[in-house]
Write an enzyme that holds these catalytic residues in place. Sequence first.
Site, PDB file in Angstrom:
ATOM      1  N   LYS A  13       0.800  -1.225   0.000  1.00  0.00           N
ATOM      2  CA  LYS A  13       0.000   0.000   0.000  1.00  0.00           C
ATOM      3  C   LYS A  13       0.834   1.278   0.000  1.00  0.00           C
ATOM      4  O   LYS A  13       0.339   2.345  -0.396  1.00  0.00           O
ATOM      5  CB  LYS A  13      -0.929   0.005   1.214  1.00  0.00           C
ATOM      6  CG  LYS A  13      -2.082  -0.991   1.142  1.00  0.00           C
ATOM      7  CD  LYS A  13      -3.174  -0.517   0.217  1.00  0.00           C
ATOM      8  CE  LYS A  13      -4.441  -1.356   0.349  1.00  0.00           C
ATOM      9  NZ  LYS A  13      -5.526  -0.852  -0.513  1.00  0.00           N
TER      10      LYS A  13
ATOM     11  N   SER B 283       1.319  -9.699  -0.703  1.00  0.00           N
ATOM     12  CA  SER B 283       0.987  -8.279  -0.619  1.00  0.00           C
ATOM     13  C   SER B 283       1.269  -7.626   0.722  1.00  0.00           C
ATOM     14  O   SER B 283       1.409  -6.405   0.801  1.00  0.00           O
ATOM     15  CB  SER B 283      -0.489  -8.070  -0.986  1.00  0.00           C
ATOM     16  OG  SER B 283      -1.327  -8.835  -0.136  1.00  0.00           O
TER      17      SER B 283
END
Length: 316
Positions: free
Chosen positions: A48, A299
């Site tokens: 992110k 991720s």
Amino acid sequence: MTVDDIRAAAARIDGAVVRTPLLPATWAASDRPLWLKPESLQPIGAFKLRGAYNAVARLDERVRRRGVVTYSSGNHAQAVAYAARAFGVEATIVMPDVTPQVKIDNTRGYGAEVVLVPIGQREAAANEIVADRGAVLVPPFDHPDVVAGQGTIGAEIVADLAGVDAVLVPVSGGGLASGIGTAVKALSPRTKVIAVEPELSATTTESLSADAAVDWPVERRARTIADGLRTQPSEFTFAHLREVLDGVVTVSEEQIRSAMAVLARKARLVAEPSGAVSLAAYLSRADQLPSGSTVAVISGGNVDPRLLADVLAERA
């Protein structure tokens, strides 16, 4: 949002974001070579940071000085807090009150103000704060600058593994899969981009099947252990997903937990449930995936230590 936007984002975030390596998984099936893209190695422990930093960097300085606000289950929260600190501006983060404590503590650790609300109220609460304070919203996925930042992962994969056959990407709000898919399809059109999501939050699967965005109640999506995959695509990201995805597969809660253990024991990587879904698909859904060389995007690694201990103990 195009590959040119992704190239511009790559230049903008250079030096602030780790260019993560592709790690060969020598323990994987010999007929389906596997590489891991460990975004868990980012300073905030998740991909992110790419999108958040790009979005904050793109703001006009006068706008940025008014402060930034976002809503997030945790990783985007930390990313915006980190980026805001880098630019010397205030950040207010609205988080669900069921967010793992490790993510709340980390977000506060970057100097942000954290506001906890019921999971279904986070977006509305963030918009109220924006209106009250005159700050600017940096959404977790529904913004071209955020998606372009995430897309830099796809550009790196193609640069590091020319001719890769398949890329497995976690999907929820769709920013990561949209960005990676856009980059990969522009730079390596033959490569298949496959999204992966939990069975208990399979909104992308259902939406693509219906060829229209569907809505699951937040309580239904919140059942999955993968707390970072409890949202659903926006109109913006869904339009991109329809263009760039070659398929989507779902994985069970047990398969996610098993993949977390494999990453810890064989790859020496700590992954949160959301970060492990791509490997879960590789390990458990081979019949639904393209053959050949594969990259699994890991991720994030911001896992509750107690959960990780439980997962490893179950598979001792």
